[in-house]
Structure formats: structure tokens, C-alpha cells
Design a protein around this motif. Structure first.
Motif, PDB file in Angstrom:
ATOM      1  N   LEU A 287     -14.099   9.772  -9.767  1.00 31.48           N
ATOM      2  CA  LEU A 287     -14.384   8.650  -8.877  1.00 31.48           C
ATOM      3  C   LEU A 287     -13.823   7.347  -9.435  1.00 31.48           C
ATOM      4  N   MET A 288     -14.071   7.097 -10.719  1.00 31.33           N
ATOM      5  CA  MET A 288     -13.579   5.862 -11.326  1.00 31.33           C
ATOM      6  C   MET A 288     -12.055   5.841 -11.367  1.00 31.33           C
ATOM      7  N   GLY A 289     -11.443   7.007 -11.588  1.00 31.93           N
ATOM      8  CA  GLY A 289      -9.980   7.068 -11.564  1.00 31.93           C
ATOM      9  C   GLY A 289      -9.410   6.749 -10.191  1.00 31.93           C
ATOM     10  N   THR A 290     -10.053   7.298  -9.148  1.00 33.92           N
ATOM     11  CA  THR A 290      -9.602   7.007  -7.781  1.00 33.92           C
ATOM     12  C   THR A 290      -9.751   5.531  -7.458  1.00 33.92           C
ATOM     13  N   ILE A 291     -10.907   4.966  -7.815  1.00 33.37           N
ATOM     14  CA  ILE A 291     -11.136   3.542  -7.560  1.00 33.37           C
ATOM     15  C   ILE A 291     -10.153   2.689  -8.357  1.00 33.37           C
ATOM     16  N   SER A 292      -9.878   3.083  -9.597  1.00 34.75           N
ATOM     17  CA  SER A 292      -8.919   2.328 -10.408  1.00 34.75           C
ATOM     18  C   SER A 292      -7.521   2.389  -9.813  1.00 34.75           C
ATOM     19  N   LEU A 293      -7.147   3.563  -9.285  1.00 35.36           N
ATOM     20  CA  LEU A 293      -5.833   3.692  -8.657  1.00 35.36           C
ATOM     21  C   LEU A 293      -5.721   2.801  -7.427  1.00 35.36           C
ATOM     22  N   VAL A 294      -6.755   2.829  -6.575  1.00 38.69           N
ATOM     23  CA  VAL A 294      -6.742   1.973  -5.377  1.00 38.69           C
ATOM     24  C   VAL A 294      -6.745   0.503  -5.783  1.00 38.69           C
ATOM     25  N   SER A 295      -7.538   0.171  -6.792  1.00 39.00           N
ATOM     26  CA  SER A 295      -7.588  -1.215  -7.262  1.00 39.00           C
ATOM     27  C   SER A 295      -6.244  -1.646  -7.842  1.00 39.00           C
ATOM     28  N   TYR A 296      -5.573  -0.725  -8.550  1.00 35.65           N
ATOM     29  CA  TYR A 296      -4.257  -1.049  -9.107  1.00 35.65           C
ATOM     30  C   TYR A 296      -3.247  -1.304  -8.003  1.00 35.65           C
ATOM     31  N   ARG A 297      -3.302  -0.484  -6.957  1.00 34.48           N
ATOM     32  CA  ARG A 297      -2.386  -0.706  -5.824  1.00 34.48           C
ATOM     33  C   ARG A 297      -2.685  -2.041  -5.148  1.00 34.48           C
ATOM     34  N   ASN A 298      -3.960  -2.351  -4.988  1.00 34.41           N
ATOM     35  CA  ASN A 298      -4.312  -3.641  -4.390  1.00 34.41           C
ATOM     36  C   ASN A 298      -3.866  -4.797  -5.277  1.00 34.41           C
ATOM     37  N   THR A 299      -3.942  -4.601  -6.596  1.00 29.67           N
ATOM     38  CA  THR A 299      -3.497  -5.649  -7.510  1.00 29.67           C
ATOM     39  C   THR A 299      -1.995  -5.870  -7.408  1.00 29.67           C
ATOM     40  N   LEU A 300      -1.244  -4.757  -7.299  1.00 33.22           N
ATOM     41  CA  LEU A 300       0.208  -4.895  -7.120  1.00 33.22           C
ATOM     42  C   LEU A 300       0.530  -5.627  -5.811  1.00 33.22           C
ATOM     43  N   ALA A 301      -0.187  -5.245  -4.740  1.00 31.76           N
ATOM     44  CA  ALA A 301       0.027  -5.936  -3.465  1.00 31.76           C
ATOM     45  C   ALA A 301      -0.363  -7.402  -3.568  1.00 31.76           C
ATOM     46  N   LEU A 302      -1.428  -7.675  -4.323  1.00 34.55           N
ATOM     47  CA  LEU A 302      -1.869  -9.058  -4.500  1.00 34.55           C
ATOM     48  C   LEU A 302      -0.825  -9.863  -5.274  1.00 34.55           C
ATOM     49  N   ARG A 303      -0.242  -9.250  -6.289  1.00 33.42           N
ATOM     50  CA  ARG A 303       0.823  -9.939  -7.027  1.00 33.42           C
ATOM     51  C   ARG A 303       2.025 -10.216  -6.133  1.00 33.42           C
ATOM     52  N   GLN A 304       2.369  -9.239  -5.300  1.00 32.16           N
ATOM     53  CA  GLN A 304       3.496  -9.437  -4.388  1.00 32.16           C
ATOM     54  C   GLN A 304       3.210 -10.573  -3.407  1.00 32.16           C
ATOM     55  N   ARG A 305       1.975 -10.616  -2.897  1.00 33.07           N
ATOM     56  CA  ARG A 305       1.624 -11.706  -1.973  1.00 33.07           C
ATOM     57  C   ARG A 305       1.621 -13.051  -2.693  1.00 33.07           C
ATOM     58  N   ALA A 306       1.166 -13.040  -3.957  1.00 33.19           N
ATOM     59  CA  ALA A 306       1.180 -14.283  -4.726  1.00 33.19           C
ATOM     60  C   ALA A 306       2.617 -14.787  -4.910  1.00 33.19           C
ATOM     61  N   ALA A 307       3.546 -13.838  -5.170  1.00 33.21           N
ATOM     62  CA  ALA A 307       4.957 -14.230  -5.275  1.00 33.21           C
ATOM     63  C   ALA A 307       5.474 -14.755  -3.939  1.00 33.21           C
ATOM     64  N   GLU A 308       5.065 -14.111  -2.841  1.00 31.89           N
ATOM     65  CA  GLU A 308       5.483 -14.583  -1.519  1.00 31.89           C
ATOM     66  C   GLU A 308       4.920 -15.978  -1.226  1.00 31.89           C
ATOM     67  N   VAL A 309       3.666 -16.195  -1.635  1.00 33.41           N
ATOM     68  CA  VAL A 309       3.064 -17.521  -1.428  1.00 33.41           C
ATOM     69  C   VAL A 309       3.820 -18.577  -2.216  1.00 33.41           C
ATOM     70  N   GLU A 310       4.181 -18.226  -3.452  1.00 41.59           N
ATOM     71  CA  GLU A 310       4.929 -19.183  -4.271  1.00 41.59           C
ATOM     72  C   GLU A 310       6.273 -19.512  -3.643  1.00 41.59           C
ATOM     73  N   VAL A 311       6.968 -18.478  -3.149  1.00 43.54           N
ATOM     74  CA  VAL A 311       8.263 -18.710  -2.491  1.00 43.54           C
ATOM     75  C   VAL A 311       8.080 -19.538  -1.225  1.00 43.54           C
ATOM     76  N   THR A 312       7.019 -19.264  -0.486  1.00 48.11           N
ATOM     77  CA  THR A 312       6.764 -20.015   0.745  1.00 48.11           C
ATOM     78  C   THR A 312       6.512 -21.487   0.446  1.00 48.11           C
ATOM     79  N   TYR A 313       5.738 -21.741  -0.609  1.00 48.23           N
ATOM     80  CA  TYR A 313       5.512 -23.136  -1.024  1.00 48.23           C
ATOM     81  C   TYR A 313       6.834 -23.808  -1.402  1.00 48.23           C
ATOM     82  N   GLU A 314       7.683 -23.077  -2.107  1.00 51.36           N
ATOM     83  CA  GLU A 314       8.983 -23.640  -2.490  1.00 51.36           C
ATOM     84  C   GLU A 314       9.849 -23.924  -1.258  1.00 51.36           C
ATOM     85  N   ILE A 315       9.783 -23.025  -0.268  1.00 54.92           N
ATOM     86  CA  ILE A 315      10.565 -23.247   0.959  1.00 54.92           C
ATOM     87  C   ILE A 315      10.070 -24.486   1.688  1.00 54.92           C
ATOM     88  N   ILE A 316       8.749 -24.611   1.817  1.00 52.39           N
ATOM     89  CA  ILE A 316       8.197 -25.779   2.506  1.00 52.39           C
ATOM     90  C   ILE A 316       8.556 -27.058   1.756  1.00 52.39           C
TER      91      ILE A 316
END
Length: 310
Positions: free
Chosen positions: A20-49
Motif C-alpha cells: 500500500l505504501m509503495g503504491t501511494i509513494s508511486l502515485v505521489s511521485y508521479r504527482n510530484t513530477l507533474a507538480l514540478r512540470q507545472r511549476a516550470a510552466e508557471v515560471e515560463v508563463t511569468y517570464e512570458i508575461i
């Protein structure tokens, strides 16, 4: 054996918790990767604006420098105008690079912004050239100013629309990031509660198994005690039967001897001897019946079938 069962329960609960903890950690890791990608997108968006705002500001500085040079003829104003033009071109090139992976519509808007920018730069250069050749030609300057204002309005509209589009993307990325953070928090809490539930369940099962084992041991102990009591009862009745039969046998033998010696005695005396003998036999049979019933209750009485001629 009980310890083996408890070990299986503990190993199963531990394995389920780890899974159970491994499954939750895997899902959390994927969400963290997606969160990092969105953070990079937010940074680029701020730079564009920010880049769009700088582009418009440099356009205004270039216009101001052109007007200052035409009115005063100051070389510093012309230098300010040219620096602003260079910054505008740099801003536009950076914008094209930032949106090279954007949508087709965004790339088309960047192209249109570049076309309008260079059109206005050409009008700036034309106005400066007319000023250098004939400073009194206000008619041509007015016509260029009208065209420049028209191009500026289109340029400003495109920048405003692109800024609004980037702000919408920014809000969407921030909302998605918040959802990911909330999901990670919920997954962590859910994993903690479920793990706690599994551990409590395993503990309850072990406790229940231990209670059952204790109850089974208690029942087994009571059965052994009951068997011992039953054996003691049989021994007691056997001893009582033996102790009673001995004097009864003596009484019966003595009465038989008296009967043989008193053949010519009175009828009443013989009758008393018969009573003594019948009572002894009845008492002996009574003891035998009690012993048989005691053995039957303890389960020590075996059944032996024999044919009987009815």
C-alpha cells in the motif's frame, strides 16, 4: 503452531502495508513530477508575461525617443530611441523562443506581433530620415504618426490578448498545482489511516487468535480435570464396591453355613436366613449396577454384541 499462524498474520499485514505504501509513494511521485512540470510552466508563463510587458514598455520608450529627437534634435534622444529598438528586437526574439513549443495560435500571434513591430520600426526610421532631410516637413511627419498610431493600437491589442491568454494558462497551472498538492496530502493521510487500520487489524486478529488459544487451552484443561475426576470416581466406586462386597460375601457365606447347620430349625429362623441372603444378593447387584453406570458415564464401558436366541 499458534506462533506460526501469528507469524503469517504479521507477515501478511506487513506485506500489505508495504504494498500500500509503495503504491501511494508511486502515485505521489508521479504527482510530484507533474507538480514540478507545472511549476516550470508557471515560471515560463511569468517570464512570458514579463517579457510582453517589457516589449510594450520598450516600444513606448522608442516612440518617446523618436518624438524627443524630432522636437529637440538631441543625439541623446536618438540614442535612447535606438537602444529601445534593440531591446524590442531582443524581447521579440526571446518571446518567439519561449513560445516555440506553444500552440499554433500562439506562434501565429508572435509572428503577427513581430510583423507589427518591424512595421513600426520602419515608420520610426522613415520619420527620422524625413526629419534629417527636411525638418520643416510636418505634413509627412503627421501622416507617419497616424500610421504609427494605427500600428501601435494593433500591436497593443495583440500584446493584451496574448497576456490575457498567458494569465489564463497561469491560473490553470496554479489550480492544477493546488489540486496535486491536495491530492498528495490526501494520499498521505489515506495511506497513514489505512496502514494504521491494517496494523490494528493484524493486532486484533493476533489478539483474537490468542484469546481462542487460551480458551481452547482452558477447555482442554477442564476436560483433563473432568477426566481425572471421572477416573477418580471410578476408582472410588470400585474401591467402595470391593470394600462392600467383602463383608457382604462374608455375611452371605455365614448365612449359608447357618442354613446348612439349621436344617431342622424352625421355619421362622430359616425365613430370616433367606431374607439375609436375598438382601445381600440385592446389595451386591446394586453395587454392580452403580459401577456399570459410572463406567458408562466416563466412557470406559465398551459394547460387546453377542447373538441372542429370542
Amino acid at each position: 503452531m499458534n506462533w506460526l499462524k501469528q507469524g503469517k498474520w504479521i507477515a501478511g499485514g506487513f506485506g500489505l502495508t508495504v504494498l500500500l505504501m509503495g503504491t501511494i509513494s508511486l502515485v505521489s511521485y508521479r504527482n510530484t513530477l507533474a507538480l514540478r512540470q507545472r511549476a516550470a510552466e508557471v515560471e515560463v508563463t511569468y517570464e512570458i508575461i514579463d517579457n510582453l510587458a517589457n516589449l510594450y514598455a520598450n516600444m513606448a520608450v522608442a516612440e518617446s525617443g523618436r518624438r524627443g529627437y524630432i522636437k529637440t534634435g538631441s543625439p541623446s534622444e536618438l540614442s535612447r530611441h535606438r537602444r529601445a529598438i534593440a531591446l524590442m528586437q531582443s524581447n521579440w526574439q526571446l518571446l518567439a523562443k519561449q513560445l516555440e513549443n506553444g500552440t499554433d495560435f500562439e506562434r501565429e500571434m508572435v509572428t503577427q506581433i513581430g510583423d507589427l513591430m518591424y512595421r513600426r520600426i520602419a515608420l520610426f526610421n522613415q520619420s527620422i530620415a524625413i526629419y534629417k532631410s527636411d525638418r520643416s516637413d510636418d505634413i509627412s511627419q503627421d501622416a507617419i504618426t497616424v500610421k504609427s498610431v494605427e500600428v501601435r493600437d494593433k500591436f497593443q491589442n495583440l500584446l493584451t490578448y496574448l497576456q490575457a491568454s498567458q494569465k489564463r494558462n497561469l491560473r490553470s497551472s496554479i489550480a492544477s498545482s493546488r489540486d496535486s498538492i491536495r491530492e498528495n496530502s490526501l494520499l498521505g493521510l489515506l495511506g497513514t489511516f489505512i496502514s494504521f487500520g491494517i496494523i490494528c487489524g493484524v493486532y486484533f486478529l493476533i489478539f483474537w487468535q490468542e484469546k481462542r488459544r487460551q480458551k481452547s487451552d482452558e477447555i482442554h484443561r477442564l476436560l483433563l480435570q473432568e477426566k481425572e475426576l471421572s477416573d477418580l470416581k471410578i476408582q472410588l466406586f470400585s474401591m467402595i464396591s470391593h470394600e462392600f462386597r467383602t463383608p457382604l460375601t462374608v455375611i452371605l457365606s455365614a448365612s449359608q453355613l447357618l442354613e446348612n447347620g439349621l436344617k431342622d430349625a424352625e421355619q421362622s429362623s430359616r425365613k430370616n436366613l433367606y431374607r439375609i441372603q436375598s438382601s445381600v444378593k440385592l446389595m451386591n447387584q446394586f453395587l454392580t449396577d452403580i459401577l456399570i453406570l459410572t463406567r458408562a458415564e466416563s466412557g470406559n464401558l465398551s459394547c460387546q454384541l453377542e447373538p441372542l436366541d429370542i
